[in-house]
Design a protein around this motif. Structure first.
Motif, PDB file in Angstrom:
ATOM      1  N   GLY A 133     -13.968 -13.784   4.493  1.00 44.10           N
ATOM      2  CA  GLY A 133     -12.501 -13.498   3.956  1.00 44.10           C
ATOM      3  C   GLY A 133     -12.216 -11.976   4.290  1.00 44.10           C
ATOM      4  O   GLY A 133     -10.972 -11.828   3.700  1.00 44.10           O
ATOM      5  N   ALA A 134     -13.168 -11.196   4.859  1.00 45.07           N
ATOM      6  CA  ALA A 134     -12.725  -9.717   4.921  1.00 45.07           C
ATOM      7  C   ALA A 134     -11.598  -9.467   5.863  1.00 45.07           C
ATOM      8  O   ALA A 134     -11.626 -10.264   6.692  1.00 45.07           O
ATOM      9  N   SER A 135     -11.138  -8.259   5.781  1.00 44.28           N
ATOM     10  CA  SER A 135     -10.415  -7.780   6.946  1.00 44.28           C
ATOM     11  C   SER A 135     -11.136  -6.640   7.537  1.00 44.28           C
ATOM     12  O   SER A 135     -12.145  -5.918   6.888  1.00 44.28           O
ATOM     13  N   ASP A 136     -10.913  -6.388   8.956  1.00 43.90           N
ATOM     14  CA  ASP A 136     -11.523  -5.411   9.579  1.00 43.90           C
ATOM     15  C   ASP A 136     -11.252  -3.945   8.979  1.00 43.90           C
ATOM     16  O   ASP A 136     -12.169  -2.911   9.137  1.00 43.90           O
ATOM     17  N   GLY A 137     -10.034  -3.695   8.537  1.00 44.61           N
ATOM     18  CA  GLY A 137      -9.441  -2.298   8.321  1.00 44.61           C
ATOM     19  C   GLY A 137      -8.579  -2.219   7.025  1.00 44.61           C
ATOM     20  O   GLY A 137      -8.267  -3.462   6.725  1.00 44.61           O
ATOM     21  N   TRP A 138      -8.203  -1.133   6.511  1.00 46.01           N
ATOM     22  CA  TRP A 138      -7.373  -0.974   5.217  1.00 46.01           C
ATOM     23  C   TRP A 138      -5.918  -0.982   5.773  1.00 46.01           C
ATOM     24  O   TRP A 138      -5.510  -0.086   6.590  1.00 46.01           O
ATOM     25  N   GLY A 139      -5.052  -1.976   5.315  1.00 50.40           N
ATOM     26  CA  GLY A 139      -3.816  -1.946   5.752  1.00 50.40           C
ATOM     27  C   GLY A 139      -3.203  -2.452   6.932  1.00 50.40           C
ATOM     28  O   GLY A 139      -3.973  -3.224   7.867  1.00 50.40           O
ATOM     29  N   GLU A 140      -1.874  -2.651   7.112  1.00 48.45           N
ATOM     30  CA  GLU A 140      -0.982  -2.846   8.396  1.00 48.45           C
ATOM     31  C   GLU A 140      -0.350  -1.709   8.813  1.00 48.45           C
ATOM     32  O   GLU A 140       0.654  -1.268   8.282  1.00 48.45           O
ATOM     33  N   TRP A 141      -0.771  -1.221   9.842  1.00 44.61           N
ATOM     34  CA  TRP A 141      -0.171   0.017  10.410  1.00 44.61           C
ATOM     35  C   TRP A 141       0.660  -0.259  11.627  1.00 44.61           C
ATOM     36  O   TRP A 141       0.481  -1.092  12.633  1.00 44.61           O
ATOM     37  N   GLN A 142       1.840   0.546  11.482  1.00 50.64           N
ATOM     38  CA  GLN A 142       2.613   0.817  12.662  1.00 50.64           C
ATOM     39  C   GLN A 142       3.388   2.096  12.595  1.00 50.64           C
ATOM     40  O   GLN A 142       3.487   2.529  11.715  1.00 50.64           O
ATOM     41  N   GLY A 194       1.937   4.850  12.507  1.00 50.97           N
ATOM     42  CA  GLY A 194       1.091   5.930  11.593  1.00 50.97           C
ATOM     43  C   GLY A 194       1.625   5.513  10.443  1.00 50.97           C
ATOM     44  O   GLY A 194       1.465   6.381   9.294  1.00 50.97           O
ATOM     45  N   VAL A 195       2.223   4.197   9.977  1.00 52.16           N
ATOM     46  CA  VAL A 195       2.714   3.989   8.655  1.00 52.16           C
ATOM     47  C   VAL A 195       2.093   2.938   8.151  1.00 52.16           C
ATOM     48  O   VAL A 195       1.787   1.842   9.004  1.00 52.16           O
ATOM     49  N   ASN A 196       1.458   2.921   6.822  1.00 54.23           N
ATOM     50  CA  ASN A 196       0.754   1.519   6.311  1.00 54.23           C
ATOM     51  C   ASN A 196       1.830   0.687   5.926  1.00 54.23           C
ATOM     52  O   ASN A 196       2.372   1.300   4.788  1.00 54.23           O
ATOM     53  N   LEU A 197       2.335  -0.219   6.246  1.00 48.17           N
ATOM     54  CA  LEU A 197       3.324  -1.142   5.840  1.00 48.17           C
ATOM     55  C   LEU A 197       2.884  -2.006   4.557  1.00 48.17           C
ATOM     56  O   LEU A 197       4.019  -2.460   3.955  1.00 48.17           O
ATOM     57  N   ALA A 198       1.606  -2.239   4.414  1.00 48.03           N
ATOM     58  CA  ALA A 198       1.222  -2.767   3.246  1.00 48.03           C
ATOM     59  C   ALA A 198       0.867  -1.828   1.657  1.00 48.03           C
ATOM     60  O   ALA A 198       0.373  -0.810   1.895  1.00 48.03           O
ATOM     61  N   PHE A 199       1.311  -2.322   0.773  1.00 48.51           N
ATOM     62  CA  PHE A 199       1.106  -1.521  -0.434  1.00 48.51           C
ATOM     63  C   PHE A 199       0.100  -2.239  -1.365  1.00 48.51           C
ATOM     64  O   PHE A 199      -0.365  -1.552  -2.084  1.00 48.51           O
ATOM     65  N   ASP A 200      -0.127  -3.584  -0.986  1.00 47.94           N
ATOM     66  CA  ASP A 200      -1.395  -4.206  -1.931  1.00 47.94           C
ATOM     67  C   ASP A 200      -2.306  -4.561  -1.057  1.00 47.94           C
ATOM     68  O   ASP A 200      -1.968  -5.283   0.002  1.00 47.94           O
ATOM     69  N   SER A 201      -3.385  -4.771  -1.472  1.00 50.35           N
ATOM     70  CA  SER A 201      -4.616  -5.215  -0.573  1.00 50.35           C
ATOM     71  C   SER A 201      -4.582  -6.667  -0.228  1.00 50.35           C
ATOM     72  O   SER A 201      -5.108  -7.099   0.828  1.00 50.35           O
ATOM     73  N   ALA A 202      -4.065  -7.367  -1.167  1.00 47.89           N
ATOM     74  CA  ALA A 202      -3.930  -8.983  -0.645  1.00 47.89           C
ATOM     75  C   ALA A 202      -2.875  -9.173   0.327  1.00 47.89           C
ATOM     76  O   ALA A 202      -3.005 -10.264   0.826  1.00 47.89           O
ATOM     77  N   GLU A 203      -2.213  -8.361   0.886  1.00 45.21           N
ATOM     78  CA  GLU A 203      -1.222  -8.313   2.043  1.00 45.21           C
ATOM     79  C   GLU A 203      -2.044  -8.355   3.194  1.00 45.21           C
ATOM     80  O   GLU A 203      -1.760  -9.110   4.269  1.00 45.21           O
TER      81      GLU A 203
END
Length: 245
Positions: A178-187, A189-198
């Motif tokens: 259930g893990a992700s490979d990296g922290w956040g959702e990036w576009q 140079g901006v992380n579009l996600a504020f919460d880890s559950a995203e």
């Protein structure tokens, strides 16, 4: 010297102006690692660094709740605002300084605390009768730092080294799946996600299976060496204000 297990008379006999203040968080670390992971790892590195340091240093009790609202969707996670957190850290440092321990390293185990700790340390140095710097242990471990995730290889490794009974080994495979490979959702140079559950199904980032106890021992040694060197530098540092030099 650990304040938690000493008497006030023991504390009064301490002949040092150095202190370490572990700072962590109480938050989810996937299905396999405890909510107190960031406190446990910060304490472990603080203890190892204090032991490695060639001199006396006071070890304060850990601050267990930090800036962790990004994990709010996962049960058991606790958090406070950055303002509350900074005030608590600042006043704790002030109380250490009141007893003469006015050179303080904030040994941090949680990424969400980093910005607030840097800001409050600057405020302490500029406005208070103390000197404080933040030290985030997983930034001090050389090439291993690139593998830092969340409940991933580094944190799991340290837990396996210092508190193996707290790692739910029968859930590690579920954590990996259930893990992700990296922290956040990036576009751009901006992380579009504020919460880890995203971006992570179960709160884990990285592969916890890549963190065995042997690696945990190595991480502790690297963190201890870095912290001891930092304590040396702070003990020797001229703390007079630049405009008074």
């Amino acid at each position: 010297m650990h304040l938690s297990d000493r008497t006030w008379t023991d504390a009064a006999d301490a002949e040092t102006d150095l202190a370490v203040l572990p700072v962590g968080s109480t938050e989810q670390h996937g299905p396999h690692a405890p909510l107190g992971t960031d406190v446990l790892t910060a304490e472990a590195v603080a203890d190892a660094g204090a032991e490695r340091y060639d001199g006396e240093v006071v070890v304060a009790p850990a601050i267990p709740v930090g800036v962790a609202e990004e994990h709010r969707q996962f049960s058991g996670t606790l958090w406070v605002s950055e303002e509350t957190f900074r005030s608590y850290v600042r006043e704790t440092v002030a109380s250490l300084a009141a007893h003469g321990w006015d050179r303080v390293v904030l040994v941090n185990g949680h990424g969400g605390n980093v910005a607030a700790l840097r800001e409050v340390a600057g405020r302490i140095v500029r406005r208070d009768d103390a000197y404080a710097v933040p030290f985030t242990w997983f930034e001090s471990v050389g090439e291993h730092a690139a593998d830092m995730g969340h409940g991933g290889p580094l944190e799991t490794a340290v837990l396996r080294a210092v508190a193996p009974e707290l790692v739910r080994e029968d859930r590690v495979e579920d954590a990996r799946e259930g893990a992700s490979d990296g922290w956040g959702e990036w576009q751009s140079g901006v992380n579009l996600a504020f919460d880890s559950a995203e971006f992570t199904e179960n709160g884990v980032v990285g592969d916890p299976e890549a963190g065995d106890a042997e690696r945990g021992d190595e991480l502790l040694e690297l963190g201890a060496d870095a912290l001891a060197a930092l304590l040396d530098a702070i003990e020797e540092r001229d703390l007079s204000r630049p405009d008074r030099r």
